[in-house]
Scaffold this active site. Structure first.
Site, PDB file in Angstrom:
ATOM      1  CB  ILE A 190      -4.145   9.322  -7.448  1.00 54.53           C
ATOM      2  CG1 ILE A 190      -3.149   9.025  -8.575  1.00 54.53           C
ATOM      3  CG2 ILE A 190      -4.631  10.760  -7.540  1.00 54.53           C
ATOM      4  CD1 ILE A 190      -3.769   9.109  -9.960  1.00 54.53           C
ATOM      5  CG  LEU A 242      -2.151   0.867   1.237  1.00 50.46           C
ATOM      6  CD1 LEU A 242      -3.148   0.372   2.262  1.00 50.46           C
ATOM      7  CD2 LEU A 242      -1.791   2.317   1.503  1.00 50.46           C
ATOM      8  N   PRO A 277      -0.470  10.940  -3.185  1.00 51.55           N
ATOM      9  CG  PRO A 277      -0.513   9.514  -1.333  1.00 51.55           C
ATOM     10  CD  PRO A 277      -1.379  10.044  -2.436  1.00 51.55           C
ATOM     11  CG  HIS A 307     -13.156   5.287  -0.755  1.00 46.52           C
ATOM     12  ND1 HIS A 307     -12.925   5.898   0.454  1.00 46.52           N
ATOM     13  CD2 HIS A 307     -12.558   4.075  -0.681  1.00 46.52           C
ATOM     14  CE1 HIS A 307     -12.218   5.091   1.230  1.00 46.52           C
ATOM     15  NE2 HIS A 307     -11.982   3.981   0.572  1.00 46.52           N
ATOM     16  CD  GLN A 328      -6.943  -0.887  -2.988  1.00 47.30           C
ATOM     17  OE1 GLN A 328      -7.310  -0.218  -2.018  1.00 47.30           O
ATOM     18  NE2 GLN A 328      -6.743  -2.185  -2.919  1.00 47.30           N
ATOM     19  CG  PHE A 329     -11.035   4.102  -4.204  1.00 47.75           C
ATOM     20  CD1 PHE A 329     -12.354   4.081  -4.624  1.00 47.75           C
ATOM     21  CD2 PHE A 329     -10.580   3.082  -3.383  1.00 47.75           C
ATOM     22  CE1 PHE A 329     -13.207   3.064  -4.224  1.00 47.75           C
ATOM     23  CE2 PHE A 329     -11.425   2.061  -2.980  1.00 47.75           C
ATOM     24  CZ  PHE A 329     -12.751   2.048  -3.407  1.00 47.75           C
ATOM     25  CD  GLU A 362      -1.766   4.730  -2.422  1.00 49.16           C
ATOM     26  OE1 GLU A 362      -2.758   4.004  -2.196  1.00 49.16           O
ATOM     27  OE2 GLU A 362      -0.973   5.130  -1.536  1.00 49.16           O
TER      28      GLU A 362
END
Length: 343
Positions: A95, A66, A97, A137, A90-91, A68
């Site tokens: 994004i 995990l 980071p 999300h 994932q969402f 990004e």
């Protein structure tokens, strides 16, 4: 491009079209690598990569931590050394980071090396609201990325466009942010031939032809926009519906061609209103096609606030009634004060 019809009884969903396009490219090109959080064994949070690791192996479809920023940076390294990485976040709300690598490295690599190196990366991210998720999300910040030179931004709005545009994005020599509207991941099915035929990037799609007003929408908002156009048709008003699909670079020519017939325009998006893509589209229309307009360009958008929790989500998202109000404001404009009002 001509109108295409979906089939509710047969075919595949948008998310299945994404899976099919990824599988086709993994099979066709050994340099394609897919990776991200839970994309391997679990098939991704929305199952967009379901079955790919079992078919192509863990060296081609990789699970990552995990992290990004790491995902984005690894993609840059892979791309400059001959691979074609497809990296999933994932969402969209996760994004940020990764912005350093996406904006400062992937988007600038061709310019920085004077063309010696390119970054054929696809950064995939489910985006938008409508699924009763927390605000992180449910992001729709495509305008942030469209502002960056060297980065292409693509948003499909149907299974057929998801399949064809993703193939084109993976084959493109430069980085593409591929935003998948999760609200319509499974909203409809469409027959999509798994023939490897890519759709053109940087080209808008005319989904419905009309003579009275141009409605411009992308992603999940296309669904409500088409419904609004259908409602207008019962009133004797024929709306042309355009899906830009590639938000950056924008196909302004197709929009201007439409305005030569309709002379009135509404832009619809679920992102916040201020400095959204609707503002850029309206600015280009007045710059290049001001004499064609019989009314100011209307915008029907999300509000300038954080996406609310699910109890208020449908109030935030532009629905059919708000789109109709925007269309009527443009249609009723008589050269004096703007009629009506909407957000």
């Amino acid at each position: 491009m001509s109108t295409e019809s979906g089939n509710q009884e047969a075919g595949i969903t948008l998310v299945e079209a994404v899976t099919r396009a990824l599988a086709y490219e993994l099979d066709r090109d050994p340099q394609v690598v897919v990776f991200g959080q839970d994309v391997g064994a679990n098939g991704g949070v929305f199952r967009a990569t379901d079955g790919l690791q079992a078919r192509f192996g863990p060296e081609r479809v990789l699970d990552t931590p995990l992290a990004e920023n790491m995902i984005a940076g690894i993609a840059v390294g892979m791309a400059t050394q001959g691979l074609r990485p497809v990296a999933e976040f994932q969402f969209m709300g996760f994004i940020y980071p990764a912005l350093d690598h996406i904006l400062n490295h992937a988007a600038r690599m061709r310019n920085r090396t004077r063309g010696r190196l390119t970054c054929p990366i696809v950064y995939r991210a489910p985006y938008g609201g409508g699924i009763h998720a927390p605000e992180h999300h449910s992001e729709s910040t495509e305008a942030l990325f469209a502002h960056i030179p060297g980065l292409r931004v693509v948003v499909p709005s149907s299974p057929a466009r998801a399949y064809g545009l993703l193939l084109a994005a993976i084959r493109d020599p430069d980085p593409v942010l591929f935003l998948e509207p999760k609200r319509i991941y499974r909203a409809a099915k469409q027959t999509v031939e798994d023939d490897g035929e890519a759709l053109p990037l940087d080209c808008a799609f005319v989904l419905r032809e009309g003579r009275d007003i141009t409605l411009i929408a992308w992603g999940a908002s296309v669904k409500e926009t088409l419904a609004a156009a259908e409602q207008l048709s019962t009133e004797g008003i024929e709306a042309e519906v355009i899906d830009p699909a590639t938000l950056k670079p924008l196909d302004i020519h197709t929009i201007i061609d439409s305005l030569e017939k309709t002379h009135r325009c509404v832009v619809i998006h679920e992102a916040a209103r201020f400095a959204g893509l609707g503002a850029e589209i309206a600015a280009q229309i007045q710059e290049y096609a001001f004499d064609l307009l019989d009314a100011p360009v209307q915008r029907v958008t999300g509000y300038d606030t954080v996406m609310p929790y699910y109890q208020l989500e449908q109030i935030y998202l532009p629905g059919v009634e708000r789109i109709l109000a925007g269309a009527r404001a443009a249609l009723e404009y008589d050269g004096g004060q703007k009629t009506g009002g909407h957000a």
